[in-house]
Design a protein around this motif. Structure first.
Motif, PDB file in Angstrom:
ATOM      1  N   GLN A   1      34.129  53.247  39.769  1.00  0.00           N
ATOM      2  CA  GLN A   1      34.168  53.834  41.022  1.00  0.00           C
ATOM      3  C   GLN A   1      33.762  52.973  42.300  1.00  0.00           C
ATOM      4  N   LYS A   2      32.918  51.804  41.821  1.00  0.00           N
ATOM      5  CA  LYS A   2      32.635  50.873  42.770  1.00  0.00           C
ATOM      6  C   LYS A   2      33.415  49.978  43.341  1.00  0.00           C
ATOM      7  N   ASN A   3      34.635  49.967  42.682  1.00  0.00           N
ATOM      8  CA  ASN A   3      35.870  49.080  42.784  1.00  0.00           C
ATOM      9  C   ASN A   3      35.560  47.686  43.112  1.00  0.00           C
ATOM     10  N   LEU A   4      35.084  47.001  42.371  1.00  0.00           N
ATOM     11  CA  LEU A   4      34.756  45.472  42.177  1.00  0.00           C
ATOM     12  C   LEU A   4      36.049  44.765  42.359  1.00  0.00           C
ATOM     13  N   PRO A   5      37.092  44.987  41.739  1.00  0.00           N
ATOM     14  CA  PRO A   5      38.402  44.296  42.097  1.00  0.00           C
ATOM     15  C   PRO A   5      38.551  44.115  43.418  1.00  0.00           C
ATOM     16  N   THR A   6      38.297  45.189  44.266  1.00  0.00           N
ATOM     17  CA  THR A   6      38.838  45.054  45.766  1.00  0.00           C
ATOM     18  C   THR A   6      37.700  44.444  46.270  1.00  0.00           C
ATOM     19  N   LEU A   7      36.468  44.315  46.194  1.00  0.00           N
ATOM     20  CA  LEU A   7      35.288  43.498  46.492  1.00  0.00           C
ATOM     21  C   LEU A   7      35.587  42.080  46.400  1.00  0.00           C
ATOM     22  N   VAL A   8      36.146  41.766  44.815  1.00  0.00           N
ATOM     23  CA  VAL A   8      36.361  40.427  44.512  1.00  0.00           C
ATOM     24  C   VAL A   8      37.623  39.779  45.445  1.00  0.00           C
ATOM     25  N   LYS A   9      38.672  40.478  45.367  1.00  0.00           N
ATOM     26  CA  LYS A   9      39.685  40.309  46.203  1.00  0.00           C
ATOM     27  C   LYS A   9      39.488  39.978  47.675  1.00  0.00           C
ATOM     28  N   ALA A  10      38.931  40.742  48.194  1.00  0.00           N
ATOM     29  CA  ALA A  10      38.499  40.666  49.666  1.00  0.00           C
ATOM     30  C   ALA A  10      37.569  39.262  49.959  1.00  0.00           C
ATOM     31  N   TYR A  11      36.636  39.145  48.844  1.00  0.00           N
ATOM     32  CA  TYR A  11      35.727  38.247  49.020  1.00  0.00           C
ATOM     33  C   TYR A  11      36.543  36.894  48.877  1.00  0.00           C
ATOM     34  N   ALA A  12      37.490  36.689  48.141  1.00  0.00           N
ATOM     35  CA  ALA A  12      38.228  35.534  48.021  1.00  0.00           C
ATOM     36  C   ALA A  12      39.121  35.440  49.157  1.00  0.00           C
ATOM     37  N   ALA A  13      39.642  36.366  49.701  1.00  0.00           N
ATOM     38  CA  ALA A  13      40.366  36.280  50.683  1.00  0.00           C
ATOM     39  C   ALA A  13      39.652  35.758  52.067  1.00  0.00           C
ATOM     40  N   TYR A  14      38.468  36.261  52.205  1.00  0.00           N
ATOM     41  CA  TYR A  14      37.474  35.834  53.039  1.00  0.00           C
ATOM     42  C   TYR A  14      37.011  34.328  53.084  1.00  0.00           C
ATOM     43  N   ARG A  15      36.757  33.814  51.964  1.00  0.00           N
ATOM     44  CA  ARG A  15      36.514  32.593  51.441  1.00  0.00           C
ATOM     45  C   ARG A  15      37.741  31.565  52.195  1.00  0.00           C
ATOM     46  N   ARG A  16      38.853  31.989  51.835  1.00  0.00           N
ATOM     47  CA  ARG A  16      40.011  31.400  52.440  1.00  0.00           C
ATOM     48  C   ARG A  16      40.213  31.123  53.743  1.00  0.00           C
ATOM     49  N   MET A  17      39.540  32.177  54.736  1.00  0.00           N
ATOM     50  CA  MET A  17      39.584  32.121  56.057  1.00  0.00           C
ATOM     51  C   MET A  17      38.393  31.249  56.727  1.00  0.00           C
ATOM     52  N   VAL A  18      37.522  30.582  55.942  1.00  0.00           N
ATOM     53  CA  VAL A  18      36.623  29.748  56.546  1.00  0.00           C
ATOM     54  C   VAL A  18      36.151  28.683  55.839  1.00  0.00           C
ATOM     55  N   SER A  19      35.675  27.686  56.570  1.00  0.00           N
ATOM     56  CA  SER A  19      35.430  26.351  55.964  1.00  0.00           C
ATOM     57  C   SER A  19      34.015  26.340  55.353  1.00  0.00           C
ATOM     58  N   ASP A  20      33.210  27.179  55.780  1.00  0.00           N
ATOM     59  CA  ASP A  20      31.757  27.255  55.199  1.00  0.00           C
ATOM     60  C   ASP A  20      31.396  28.627  54.814  1.00  0.00           C
ATOM     61  N   PRO A  21      32.039  29.278  53.737  1.00  0.00           N
ATOM     62  CA  PRO A  21      31.893  30.455  53.220  1.00  0.00           C
ATOM     63  C   PRO A  21      30.629  30.784  52.809  1.00  0.00           C
ATOM     64  N   TRP A  22      30.449  32.166  53.088  1.00  0.00           N
ATOM     65  CA  TRP A  22      28.849  32.658  52.538  1.00  0.00           C
ATOM     66  C   TRP A  22      28.993  32.826  50.898  1.00  0.00           C
ATOM     67  N   GLY A  23      28.111  32.761  50.445  1.00  0.00           N
ATOM     68  CA  GLY A  23      28.195  33.311  48.812  1.00  0.00           C
ATOM     69  C   GLY A  23      27.812  34.826  48.864  1.00  0.00           C
ATOM     70  N   LEU A  24      28.399  35.535  47.420  1.00  0.00           N
ATOM     71  CA  LEU A  24      28.138  36.791  47.290  1.00  0.00           C
ATOM     72  C   LEU A  24      27.130  36.800  45.935  1.00  0.00           C
ATOM     73  N   THR A  25      26.175  37.567  46.048  1.00  0.00           N
ATOM     74  CA  THR A  25      25.443  37.965  45.055  1.00  0.00           C
ATOM     75  C   THR A  25      25.829  39.337  44.550  1.00  0.00           C
ATOM     76  N   CYS A  26      25.979  39.606  43.397  1.00  0.00           N
ATOM     77  CA  CYS A  26      26.171  40.803  42.807  1.00  0.00           C
ATOM     78  C   CYS A  26      24.931  41.251  41.934  1.00  0.00           C
ATOM     79  N   CYS A  27      24.268  42.310  42.058  1.00  0.00           N
ATOM     80  CA  CYS A  27      23.346  42.761  41.325  1.00  0.00           C
ATOM     81  C   CYS A  27      23.588  43.987  40.586  1.00  0.00           C
ATOM     82  N   GLY A  28      23.577  44.010  39.357  1.00  0.00           N
ATOM     83  CA  GLY A  28      23.836  45.296  38.670  1.00  0.00           C
ATOM     84  C   GLY A  28      24.298  44.968  36.990  1.00  0.00           C
ATOM     85  N   ASP A  29      24.921  46.071  36.451  1.00  0.00           N
ATOM     86  CA  ASP A  29      25.321  45.740  34.974  1.00  0.00           C
ATOM     87  C   ASP A  29      26.345  46.838  34.686  1.00  0.00           C
TER      88      ASP A  29
END
Length: 174
Positions: A34-62
């Motif tokens: 239900q946290k939909n990590l696949p969408t988060l990962v795809k969106a983050y990867a798409a964001y990284r392609r849009m910028v030359s200096d992308p921010w990192g993403l930290t995920c905390c959980g299990d």
């Protein structure tokens, strides 16, 4: 279950503003469907392609969906964070993101807002209705909308100077 103790979070926003605003996104939650990590990962990867200096993403959980986070450029799977460590985690990040497609409330959204973080969440997050206002203290996108989520991350990136003020606004709502 739907409350939190904000005493630990009160000084975080001031401390974050006193230093350079962290250019790092944060997700905190169970690694479940239900946290939909696949969408988060795809969106983050798409964001990284849009910028030359992308921010990192930290995920905390299990949880069972941890494998979704493996091998993603710029993403750090920090594993489970004890509740007593969350104030330090929130303090070292610049924006909170959660892509849930089912979230009755989402206490972590309130905690992130109380710590002065702008929040990006989906409209499926109950807390988002009360605590997140578009372009005021965060952004709300449709569940499963990879493009919308990536644009929200890009907006945060491009408007980094505005994030401290957005975080202050969110504190009041939390």
């Amino acid at each position: 279950y739907y409350g939190f103790d904000d005493r630990q979070l009160r000084g975080i926003a001031e401390a974050r503003v006193a230093t350079a605003w962290p250019r790092q996104f944060l997700f905190v939650g169970r690694y479940v469907e239900q946290k939909n990590l696949p969408t988060l990962v795809k969106a983050y990867a798409a964001y990284r392609r849009m910028v030359s200096d992308p921010w990192g993403l930290t995920c905390c959980g299990d949880g069972p969906d941890a494998g979704v986070l493996a091998g993603v450029d710029g993403l750090v799977n920090a594993g489970f964070a004890q509740p007593s460590h969350l104030p330090r985690v929130f303090a070292s990040h610049g924006a909170f993101v959660i892509a849930s497609h089912f979230e009755p409330w989402g206490v972590v959204i309130a905690e992130a807002a109380a710590s002065g973080l702008p929040v990006v969440c989906t409209s499926a997050c109950g807390a988002g209705i009360d605590l997140v206002r578009n372009y005021y203290n965060g952004m709300v996108v449709a569940p499963g909308d990879v493009e919308g989520l990536s644009r929200a991350l890009l907006w945060m990136h491009e408007h980094a100077p505005e994030l401290p003020q957005m975080g202050q606004r969110g504190r009041a709502l939390a």
